[in-house]
Design a protein around this motif. Sequence first.
Motif, PDB file in Angstrom:
ATOM      1  N   ALA A  84      -4.717 -11.839  -0.987  1.00 24.54           N
ATOM      2  CA  ALA A  84      -4.843 -10.677  -2.092  1.00 24.54           C
ATOM      3  C   ALA A  84      -6.504 -10.323  -2.005  1.00 24.54           C
ATOM      4  CB  ALA A  84      -5.412 -11.404  -3.312  1.00 24.54           C
ATOM      5  N   ASP A  85      -7.484 -10.614  -1.291  1.00 26.39           N
ATOM      6  CA  ASP A  85      -7.880 -10.384  -0.652  1.00 26.39           C
ATOM      7  C   ASP A  85      -8.461  -9.205   0.027  1.00 26.39           C
ATOM      8  OD1 ASP A  85      -9.643 -12.533  -1.549  1.00 26.39           O
ATOM      9  OD2 ASP A  85     -10.121 -13.758   0.082  1.00 26.39           O
ATOM     10  N   GLY A  88      -3.686  -6.902  -0.409  1.00 25.96           N
ATOM     11  CA  GLY A  88      -1.710  -7.484   0.414  1.00 25.96           C
ATOM     12  C   GLY A  88      -1.237  -7.838  -1.657  1.00 25.96           C
ATOM     13  N   ASP A  89       0.004  -7.614  -0.951  1.00 26.22           N
ATOM     14  CA  ASP A  89       0.745  -8.060  -1.954  1.00 26.22           C
ATOM     15  C   ASP A  89       1.954  -8.964  -0.935  1.00 26.22           C
ATOM     16  OD1 ASP A  89      -0.076  -6.865  -4.208  1.00 26.22           O
ATOM     17  OD2 ASP A  89       1.338  -5.029  -3.392  1.00 26.22           O
ATOM     18  N   VAL A  90       2.411 -10.191  -2.371  1.00 28.09           N
ATOM     19  CA  VAL A  90       3.263 -11.877  -2.305  1.00 28.09           C
ATOM     20  C   VAL A  90       3.573 -11.237  -3.168  1.00 28.09           C
ATOM     21  CG1 VAL A  90       3.133 -13.681  -1.377  1.00 28.09           C
ATOM     22  CG2 VAL A  90       1.358 -12.652  -1.297  1.00 28.09           C
ATOM     23  N   LEU A 111      -0.276  -6.108   6.610  1.00 33.42           N
ATOM     24  CA  LEU A 111       0.096  -7.933   5.590  1.00 33.42           C
ATOM     25  C   LEU A 111       0.894  -7.051   3.749  1.00 33.42           C
ATOM     26  CD1 LEU A 111      -0.824 -10.731   6.543  1.00 33.42           C
ATOM     27  CD2 LEU A 111      -2.952 -10.652   5.710  1.00 33.42           C
ATOM     28  N   GLY A 112       1.865  -8.012   3.489  1.00 31.91           N
ATOM     29  CA  GLY A 112       1.325  -7.735   2.083  1.00 31.91           C
ATOM     30  C   GLY A 112       1.462  -5.667   2.465  1.00 31.91           C
ATOM     31  N   GLY A 113       2.169  -5.402   2.999  1.00 31.82           N
ATOM     32  CA  GLY A 113       2.705  -3.852   2.221  1.00 31.82           C
ATOM     33  C   GLY A 113       0.954  -3.612   2.613  1.00 31.82           C
ATOM     34  N   ARG A 114      -0.425  -3.937   3.217  1.00 34.74           N
ATOM     35  CA  ARG A 114      -1.106  -3.317   3.204  1.00 34.74           C
ATOM     36  C   ARG A 114      -1.934  -3.447   4.673  1.00 34.74           C
ATOM     37  NH1 ARG A 114      -5.000  -1.442  -0.883  1.00 34.74           N
ATOM     38  NH2 ARG A 114      -6.819  -0.693   0.106  1.00 34.74           N
ATOM     39  N   VAL A 118      -6.144  -5.675  13.073  1.00 35.53           N
ATOM     40  CA  VAL A 118      -4.994  -7.046  13.857  1.00 35.53           C
ATOM     41  C   VAL A 118      -6.135  -8.438  13.817  1.00 35.53           C
ATOM     42  CG1 VAL A 118      -4.390  -7.226  16.017  1.00 35.53           C
ATOM     43  CG2 VAL A 118      -3.981  -4.970  15.070  1.00 35.53           C
ATOM     44  N   GLY A 119      -7.408  -7.940  13.802  1.00 33.38           N
ATOM     45  CA  GLY A 119      -7.822  -9.225  13.693  1.00 33.38           C
ATOM     46  C   GLY A 119      -7.790 -10.186  12.598  1.00 33.38           C
ATOM     47  N   THR A 120      -7.003 -10.050  11.204  1.00 26.32           N
ATOM     48  CA  THR A 120      -6.947 -10.013  10.222  1.00 26.32           C
ATOM     49  C   THR A 120      -5.482 -11.263  10.153  1.00 26.32           C
ATOM     50  OG1 THR A 120      -7.852  -8.981   9.213  1.00 26.32           O
ATOM     51  CG2 THR A 120      -5.997  -9.894   7.534  1.00 26.32           C
ATOM     52  N   LEU A 121      -4.567 -10.135  11.441  1.00 24.53           N
ATOM     53  CA  LEU A 121      -3.509 -11.500  11.136  1.00 24.53           C
ATOM     54  C   LEU A 121      -3.766 -13.051  12.525  1.00 24.53           C
ATOM     55  CD1 LEU A 121      -0.763  -8.569  12.228  1.00 24.53           C
ATOM     56  CD2 LEU A 121      -1.446  -9.222  10.150  1.00 24.53           C
ATOM     57  N   THR A 122      -4.727 -12.581  12.486  1.00 22.81           N
ATOM     58  CA  THR A 122      -5.395 -13.859  13.999  1.00 22.81           C
ATOM     59  C   THR A 122      -5.729 -15.065  12.961  1.00 22.81           C
ATOM     60  OG1 THR A 122      -5.302 -12.289  15.668  1.00 22.81           O
ATOM     61  CG2 THR A 122      -6.566 -14.732  15.056  1.00 22.81           C
ATOM     62  N   TYR A 123      -6.677 -14.106  11.886  1.00 29.56           N
ATOM     63  CA  TYR A 123      -7.279 -15.177  10.487  1.00 29.56           C
ATOM     64  C   TYR A 123      -6.279 -16.355   9.851  1.00 29.56           C
ATOM     65  CZ  TYR A 123     -10.213 -16.468   6.596  1.00 29.56           C
ATOM     66  OH  TYR A 123     -10.960 -17.634   5.854  1.00 29.56           O
ATOM     67  N   ILE A 124      -4.976 -15.287   9.772  1.00 31.88           N
ATOM     68  CA  ILE A 124      -4.197 -15.502   8.110  1.00 31.88           C
ATOM     69  C   ILE A 124      -3.409 -17.018   9.258  1.00 31.88           C
ATOM     70  CG2 ILE A 124      -1.846 -15.225   7.625  1.00 31.88           C
ATOM     71  CD1 ILE A 124      -4.544 -14.301   6.040  1.00 31.88           C
ATOM     72  N   ALA A 125      -2.992 -16.227  10.673  1.00 32.29           N
ATOM     73  CA  ALA A 125      -2.282 -17.033  11.588  1.00 32.29           C
ATOM     74  C   ALA A 125      -2.168 -17.943  11.554  1.00 32.29           C
ATOM     75  CB  ALA A 125      -1.838 -16.050  12.667  1.00 32.29           C
TER      76      ALA A 125
END
Length: 593
Positions: A84-85, A88-90, A111-114, A118-125
């Motif tokens: 959400a930050d 993106g949507d879930v 991420l969630g359609g947004r 790429v670093g955001t994916l690492t943070y989420i993962a």
Amino acid sequence: MRPRVEEVRIQGLGVIDEAVLELSPGFTVVTGETGAGKTMVVTGLGLLFGGRADPARVRPGADKALVEGTLVIEPGGRVVQQVADVGGDVEDGRLIISRSVSSEGRSRAWLGGRSVPVGTLTYIADDLVAVHGQMDQQRLLQPGRQRAALDRYAGDELVKPLRAYEQAYKRHKQVGELLHELTERARERAQEADVLRFGLEEIEKVQPRAGEDAELKEETERLSHADALRTAATTAHTALLGDPMSSAQEAQDAVSLLGHAKSAVEAVRGFDPALAGLADRLAEAGYLISDVATELAAYAESVEADPARLAVVQERRASLNGLTRKYGPDVAAVLTWAQRAAERLSELEGDDERIDELTREHGELTERLGELAGELTAIRTAAAQRFGQAVTRELTALAMPHAEVSVAITASGDFGPHGVDEIELRLASHPGAPPLALTKGASGGELSRVMLAIEVVFAGADPVPTFVFDEVDAGVGGKAAVEIGRRLAKLARTAQVIVVTHLPQVAAFADQHLVVEKASDGRVVRSGVVALDQEGRERELSRMLAGLEDSELGRAHAAELLSIAAGDKAAWDGEATGAPARPLRAGAAGKRR
């Protein structure tokens, strides 16, 4: 609901033209012939979670490689907030992550359609997946992760002292920064105090009053033009009321003329109401002109040329102008500056006393931190010993009987946010070998097995929902391979486990078996991913055992492996529920091969 990877779609990656992986929430194994593209599955998962994009991995002839994953996540959990930050949507507890890599090397992520960096994916993962590949041992090799995992392994005993330490450390840091500012900037602060003191003394000497500058400006104008003002008032008075000293036979002043006009109209006002109204207005005008004339006479009498007073006013204005040039555009701003300067000077002059107070508090906090840090070190040391012994026991069953894992705890010399301890997992690969950091003490295959052993021991303490292992069984076989399969299956009881393997003993323990099939049209090799049913699993295990899918002996051996694995898992289920274990026939729902 346990977070997990539900589905992965891969297009144009390596030898994989297009494939869809529907993953089990438990233990999923991926097998296939050499060169079929099994590692591309792990590569795709790595890209999905922020791994390095290599344009050489894009399928020849394709413009780009695309990986899309659907993840089941906890509603209202931390990951939902992170998505959400970034906007993106879930939807329905499912998060879609996409990653593309062009043949020119450009990489994009969603991420969630947004669209996101790429670093955001690492943070989420970081909270979703741990990837352990031959060349990509990511998560637990990070020192911060090793410390955090050991702390969780230590359990509740560490929670309270760690929280107390973190609070004391935060205050210690604040006090230290304040002391540094006060002491290191002493000269600058002294200079600032001198400037403020000089300004306040200068303003105090003049003693300006709010609005005084505007009043003095008006008085200056009046005194400077006294003769002109008096002449103008007298002339206007004469024009309105006349000059009583004049000998003129016919009055020409405004009041007399208005009187004549009023008399002329009054004589006939009774004949027309409209004219009567005008007569009244002429009377009002006469009264008004008389009042103005009277005030003009009084004003003319009051205006006096006073050179002495003008000199005093000009001198006062010069003093005020000296202040407004330095401290503000007008006297009001000068007074505001003086108020703020006095407050700031009070702060600066109280620094010595404040430094003494902060120095005393800093010393007390340093002593307190030392005590708490020692307590943390003692708890971690005990937990590290238990942990090293547990991992070493696991390695014995994973065909590394002479290897020993230990946890080195060294003091950093400075207080950190979590203590003074630097944590490093080390491996001695054989008796007599010095313990080295995992990245230096193990080969690729050994490192995967070490990481598996660590993950098994950490399973309850380091709750990552998905683990990915690429050829964790490299260089082993026989009984050790069976033990690897058992441990992966045990790990899958608390997390999702995805494994690429060459060993049938490992594959037999899976809850779901995916095979990467290779086909060729004579020009280019293509791979696809197929989910196997019970018969398909026996054929694939037979191929892995004997190199022949339809070997009667191989099929029998494969069935035996599946039966052993099913029996072990049934026994674990019986232990968990308290029910008597009974052998189950192994199998996995899916497409028939």
